[in-house]
Design an enzyme around this catalytic site. Structure first.
Site, PDB file in Angstrom:
ATOM      1  N   LYS A 171       0.879  -1.173   0.000  1.00 51.97           N
ATOM      2  CA  LYS A 171       0.000   0.000   0.000  1.00 51.97           C
ATOM      3  C   LYS A 171       0.912   1.218   0.000  1.00 51.97           C
ATOM      4  CE  LYS A 171      -1.932   2.983   2.008  1.00 51.97           C
ATOM      5  NZ  LYS A 171      -1.745   4.414   1.663  1.00 51.97           N
ATOM      6  N   GLU A 225       2.426   8.333  15.066  1.00 52.14           N
ATOM      7  CA  GLU A 225       0.991   8.275  15.372  1.00 52.14           C
ATOM      8  C   GLU A 225       0.340   7.107  14.631  1.00 52.14           C
ATOM      9  OE1 GLU A 225      -0.829  11.910  14.233  1.00 52.14           O
ATOM     10  OE2 GLU A 225      -2.768  11.291  15.036  1.00 52.14           O
ATOM     11  N   GLU A 244       9.041   1.424  11.429  1.00 53.30           N
ATOM     12  CA  GLU A 244      10.062   2.474  11.266  1.00 53.30           C
ATOM     13  C   GLU A 244       9.323   3.799  11.329  1.00 53.30           C
ATOM     14  OE1 GLU A 244      13.098   2.062  11.340  1.00 53.30           O
ATOM     15  OE2 GLU A 244      13.614   0.117  10.507  1.00 53.30           O
ATOM     16  N   CYS A 278      13.275  11.309   7.790  1.00 54.76           N
ATOM     17  CA  CYS A 278      13.118  10.814   9.169  1.00 54.76           C
ATOM     18  C   CYS A 278      14.353  11.102  10.006  1.00 54.76           C
ATOM     19  CB  CYS A 278      12.793   9.330   9.160  1.00 54.76           C
ATOM     20  SG  CYS A 278      13.977   8.338   8.236  1.00 54.76           S
ATOM     21  N   GLU A 377       7.963  16.043  16.052  1.00 56.17           N
ATOM     22  CA  GLU A 377       8.777  15.923  14.841  1.00 56.17           C
ATOM     23  C   GLU A 377       8.466  17.116  13.932  1.00 56.17           C
ATOM     24  OE1 GLU A 377       7.933  12.673  12.049  1.00 56.17           O
ATOM     25  OE2 GLU A 377      10.082  12.555  11.658  1.00 56.17           O
TER      26      GLU A 377
HETATM   27  P1  NAD Z   1       1.850   8.552   7.673  1.00 59.46           P
HETATM   28  O1  NAD Z   1       1.935   7.802   8.947  1.00 59.46           O
HETATM   29  O2  NAD Z   1       0.859   9.630   7.558  1.00 59.46           O
HETATM   30  O3  NAD Z   1       1.527   7.531   6.462  1.00 59.46           O
HETATM   31  C1  NAD Z   1       2.348   6.443   6.156  1.00 59.46           C
HETATM   32  C2  NAD Z   1       1.531   5.389   5.400  1.00 59.46           C
HETATM   33  O4  NAD Z   1       0.518   4.868   6.277  1.00 59.46           O
HETATM   34  C3  NAD Z   1       0.772   5.932   4.190  1.00 59.46           C
HETATM   35  O5  NAD Z   1       0.805   4.964   3.176  1.00 59.46           O
HETATM   36  C4  NAD Z   1      -0.640   6.127   4.726  1.00 59.46           C
HETATM   37  O6  NAD Z   1      -1.631   6.092   3.718  1.00 59.46           O
HETATM   38  C5  NAD Z   1      -0.765   4.942   5.663  1.00 59.46           C
HETATM   39  N1  NAD Z   1      -1.745   5.096   6.750  1.00 59.46           N
HETATM   40  C6  NAD Z   1      -2.224   6.239   7.291  1.00 59.46           C
HETATM   41  N2  NAD Z   1      -3.079   5.943   8.310  1.00 59.46           N
HETATM   42  C7  NAD Z   1      -3.108   4.586   8.412  1.00 59.46           C
HETATM   43  C8  NAD Z   1      -3.785   3.668   9.288  1.00 59.46           C
HETATM   44  N3  NAD Z   1      -4.579   4.104  10.268  1.00 59.46           N
HETATM   45  N4  NAD Z   1      -3.579   2.347   9.120  1.00 59.46           N
HETATM   46  C9  NAD Z   1      -2.745   1.897   8.159  1.00 59.46           C
HETATM   47  N5  NAD Z   1      -2.088   2.709   7.297  1.00 59.46           N
HETATM   48  C10 NAD Z   1      -2.267   4.046   7.426  1.00 59.46           C
HETATM   49  O7  NAD Z   1       3.326   9.081   7.367  1.00 59.46           O
HETATM   50  P2  NAD Z   1       3.813   9.969   6.131  1.00 59.46           P
HETATM   51  O8  NAD Z   1       3.384  11.378   6.323  1.00 59.46           O
HETATM   52  O9  NAD Z   1       3.454   9.293   4.869  1.00 59.46           O
HETATM   53  O10 NAD Z   1       5.403   9.853   6.293  1.00 59.46           O
HETATM   54  C11 NAD Z   1       6.165  10.705   7.080  1.00 59.46           C
HETATM   55  C12 NAD Z   1       6.566  10.020   8.374  1.00 59.46           C
HETATM   56  O11 NAD Z   1       7.319   8.833   8.086  1.00 59.46           O
HETATM   57  C13 NAD Z   1       7.477  10.877   9.227  1.00 59.46           C
HETATM   58  O12 NAD Z   1       7.090  10.764  10.566  1.00 59.46           O
HETATM   59  C14 NAD Z   1       8.861  10.239   9.025  1.00 59.46           C
HETATM   60  O13 NAD Z   1       9.771  10.468  10.071  1.00 59.46           O
HETATM   61  C15 NAD Z   1       8.487   8.797   8.899  1.00 59.46           C
HETATM   62  N6  NAD Z   1       9.547   8.025   8.232  1.00 59.46           N
HETATM   63  C16 NAD Z   1      10.305   7.168   8.982  1.00 59.46           C
HETATM   64  C17 NAD Z   1      11.360   6.470   8.398  1.00 59.46           C
HETATM   65  C18 NAD Z   1      12.235   5.548   9.203  1.00 59.46           C
HETATM   66  O14 NAD Z   1      13.044   4.841   8.621  1.00 59.46           O
HETATM   67  N7  NAD Z   1      12.110   5.516  10.518  1.00 59.46           N
HETATM   68  C19 NAD Z   1      11.618   6.647   7.034  1.00 59.46           C
HETATM   69  C20 NAD Z   1      10.825   7.522   6.301  1.00 59.46           C
HETATM   70  C21 NAD Z   1       9.785   8.215   6.911  1.00 59.46           C
END
Ligand code: NAD
Length: 488
Positions: A171, A225, A244, A278, A377
Site C-alpha cells: 500500500k 501516530e 520504522e 526521518c 517531529e
Molecule cells: P503517515 O503515517 O501519515 O503515512 C504512512 C503510510 O501509512 C501511508 O501509506 C498512509 O496512507 C498509511 N496510513 C495512514 N493511516 C493509516 C492507518 N490508520 N492504518 C494503516 N495505514 C495508514 O506518514 P507519512 O506522512 O506518509 O510519512 C512521514 C513520516 O514517516 C514521518 O514521521 C517520518 O519520520 C516517517 N519516516 C520514517 C522512516 C524511518 O526509517 N524511521 C523513514 C521515512 C519516513
C-alpha cells in the site's frame, strides 16, 4: 493525465472510487489512481496467500536472480523514475536520482547476500542429539509506506521479504501512488510471478483494511501516530510488526569539531528533501564558545539555498509535499515564536512561489523543550539551534525526547565520540557524518521511533520465523527425567 490501476494476482484492475495525485510544485493534478477498499484489499491478500504456496518453494537462487533483474530494471528506468518521484513529491531531480540508484544498489545487495543471511545454524547438543534452525517465511506481508522515499522504502521491505519466500501486498502512500504502481511494473517485467507482489493504492483507510486483513505481518514506515494505530490493530490478530517511525534527531557539535564541515553537514542534512527526512537533524545543539560562529555560518549557508521547482536545474530545495504538511509546519513555527524563539532567516512562504507548497528554509534560535519544534517531529525546512555547556548537558538535551531514531556527533576526540555513542538513546549514531545509508548497515530506531530493523543481515530476519528442530539419534527407551519419578 495518468490513470492508475490496482495490481492483484498479476492483473491490472480498475476500481470505482478514485483519488487524485497532485504535483506539489504547482498544485496541478498529475493523475487519478484507484482508491482500494476492503473488497480489493481482501482480493489482493487472497492472491498473495495463493501465490505464497509455490513462491516459498522456489529455489533461493531463482528468487535472487529475479532481484538482480529488478535492480537492472530500476537502472534502465532511471530517467522515468526520477522524474515521476519529483513530480509526485516535489524534491530536486538530483535527489530523486540518488534515490533510484540507492534502490537498485540495495535490491542487488539482498539478491547477492540473501542466501547467506537465510542460512540456519547447526547447534551442538550431544553425540546423539542434533539441533538446527530453519529460517522460514512468515507468509503474506502487508507493506505500508510513506511518500518521502516512495521507491526506496517499499523496496526496503519488498526485496528481503520476497527473497525470504514471503509474498507482499504493498500500500504506497496516497501522495505518491504512481511511483507505487511503477514498482509493480518493474517487478512484473523482471519476472516476479503472478500474485507474489500485489499493489493496492489508496489512503489511510486502505492501509487500515490491509492491517485488519488476513495477513501475517505488517512492515510499516511512517509517522509514530500511525505506527501506534497499526500496533493497536495488529494486537487483535497478533500479527508480526516492524515499525520504522518518526524522529527528532539531535545534531551535537563539540568545540573541537571542524566547524565548517559541521555547518555544511547540518545544512545539507536539515534541508535535503525539503527537511522531510526521518533522520534529518531536527534539533541542533552547539557547544558554548563556538555557537555564534556556527549560527552565523549556518544562517549564511541557508540563505544561499535556491528554492524552486524540483524539475528545474539548480534547485536546492523543492516544495513541501502537501498543503497539510506546510500548515502543520507553520503552526509549529508560530508556537515557537510566541514562546520566544528568534527567526534568524526564512519563516514564511516565499512571495515569488505562491503556487505549490513552498516554505522558506528557516533557522530558529532561542528555542527550548517547551516548544513544539523541540518536542514534536518537525517535518519541513526548519532548523532549530540551541547551545549546551558540557557533555552531560548535551546528552540530557539530546535524550530529552520521546523519539530515538538517530543522532550525529561532531568532534575530533575519539573519547567524546565513544562516550556519546554509548549514552545517546537511539538506533543509529553518526560521528562526523550525517544521514548516510548503506544496505549492509542496520537501520531503525527505539522509543517512539519504532521497533525492528531494516537493511543488513538483521533486516531480512524481520521477515522469517526461526524454527528450531531437535533430532534424537540415540536408542534409549526412556529418559532420566520421564515418568515414573522417584523409582529409578
Ligand atoms: P503517515 O503515517 O501519515 O503515512 C504512512 C503510510 O501509512 C501511508 O501509506 C498512509 O496512507 C498509511 N496510513 C495512514 N493511516 C493509516 C492507518 N490508520 N492504518 C494503516 N495505514 C495508514 O506518514 P507519512 O506522512 O506518509 O510519512 C512521514 C513520516 O514517516 C514521518 O514521521 C517520518 O519520520 C516517517 N519516516 C520514517 C522512516 C524511518 O526509517 N524511521 C523513514 C521515512 C519516513
Amino acid at each position: 493525465m495518468l490513470e492508475g490501476k490496482l495490481l492483484i494476482g498479476g492483473k491490472w484492475l480498475s476500481c470505482e472510487r478514485k483519488f487524485e495525485s497532485l504535483n506539489p510544485a504547482t498544485g496541478e493534478v498529475i493523475g487519478r489512481a484507484c482508491l482500494a477498499g476492503n473488497k480489493e484489499v481482501t482480493d489482493a491478500v487472497e492472491a498473495a496467500r495463493f501465490a505464497q504456496e509455490s513462491w516459498k518453494k522456489t529455489d533461493l537462487s531463482e528468487r535472487a536472480r529475479i532481484f538482480i533483474r529488478i535492480g537492472d530494471e530500476i537502472l534502465k528506468r532511471k530517467q522515468k523514475l526520477k522524474t515521476l518521484i519529483t513530480l509526485e513529491m516535489g524534491r530536486p531531480l538530483f535527489e530523486s536520482e540518488i534515490e533510484v540508484l540507492k534502490t537498485s544498489e540495495m535490491v542487488k545487495y539482498f539478491a547477492n547476500e540473501g542466501k547467506t543471511f537465510l542460512e540456519g545454524d547447526a547447534i551442538p547438543i550431544s553425540p546423539d542429539t542434533f539441533s538446527f534452525t530453519r529460517l522460514e517465511p512468515v507468509g503474506v506481508v502487508g507493506v505500508i509506506k510513506p511518500w518521502n522515499y516512495p521507491l526506496l522504502l517499499p523496496f526496503w521491505a519488498i526485496a528481503p521479504a520476497l527473497i525470504a519466500g514471503n509474498t507482499v501486498v504493498l500500500k504506497p502512500s496516497d501522495l505518491t501512488p504512481f511511483v507505487g504502481i511503477e514498482i509493480g511494473k518493474i517487478c512484473q517485467d523482471a519476472g516476479v510471478p503472478e500474485g507474489v507482489i500485489n499493489i493496492v493504492t489508496g489512503d489511510g483507510i486502505t492501509g487500515e483494511c490491509l492491517v485488519r486483513s488476513d495477513i501475517d505481518m505488517v512492515s510499516f514506515t511512517g509517522s509514530s501516530e500511525t505506527g501506534k494505530n497499526i500496533m493497536k490493530s495488529s494486537a487483535e490478530k497478533l500479527h508480526r510488526i516492524s515499525l520504522e517511525l518518526g524522529g527528532s534527531d539531535a545534531f551535537i557539535v563539540f568545540k573541537d569539531a571542524d566547524i565548517e564541515e559541521a555547518i555544511n553537514g547540518a545544512v545539507w542534512g536539515r534541508f535535503m528533501n525539503c527537511g522531510q527526512v526521518c533522520v534529518s537533524p531536527k534539533r541542533i545543539f552547539v557547544e558554548d564558545g563556538i555557537a555564534d560562529s556556527f549560527i552565523e555560518g549556518f544562517v549564511n549557508k541557508t540563505r544561499s539555498l535556491v528554492i524552486g521547482k524540483g524539475l528545474e536545474p539548480g534547485t536546492d530545495i523543492g516544495p513541501m509535499v502537501s498543503m497539510e504538511q506546510r500548515e502543520k509546519l507553520e503552526l509549529q513555527v508560530e508556537d515557537a515564536v510566541r514562546k520566544g524563539a528568534v527567526i534568524e532567516c526564512g519563516g514564511k512562504i516565499p512571495l515569488s512561489l505562491q503556487d505549490g507548497y513552498y516554505y522558506e528554509p528557516t533557522v530558529l534560535t532561542g528555542v527550548n523543550h517547551e516548544m513544539r519544534v523541540m518536542n514534536e517531529e518537525v517535518f519541513g525546512p526548519v532548523a532549530v539551534i540551541s547551545v549546551f555547556e558540557n557533555m552531560d548537558e548535551a546528552i540530557a538535551l539530546a535524550n530529552g525526547t520521546v523519539y530515538g531514531l538517530g543522532s550525529s556527533v561532531w568532534t575530533k576526540n575519539l573519547d567524546t565520540a565513544m562516550r556519546m555513542s554509548s549514552h545517546l538513546e537511539c538506533g543509529m549514531v553518526w560521528v562526523n557524518e550525517i544521514c548516510t545509508l548503506h544496505p549492509q548497515c542496520p537501520w531503525g530506531g527505539i522509543k517512539h521511533s519504532g521497533m525492528g530493523k531494516d537493511l543488513s543481515r538483521y533486516g531480512i530476519r524481520e521477515f522469517v520465523s526461526i524454527k528450531h528442530v531437535n533430532i534424537n539419534l540415540g536408542n534409549e527407551k526412556t529418559r532420566p527425567w520421564w515418568f515414573p519419578y522417584g523409582r529409578g
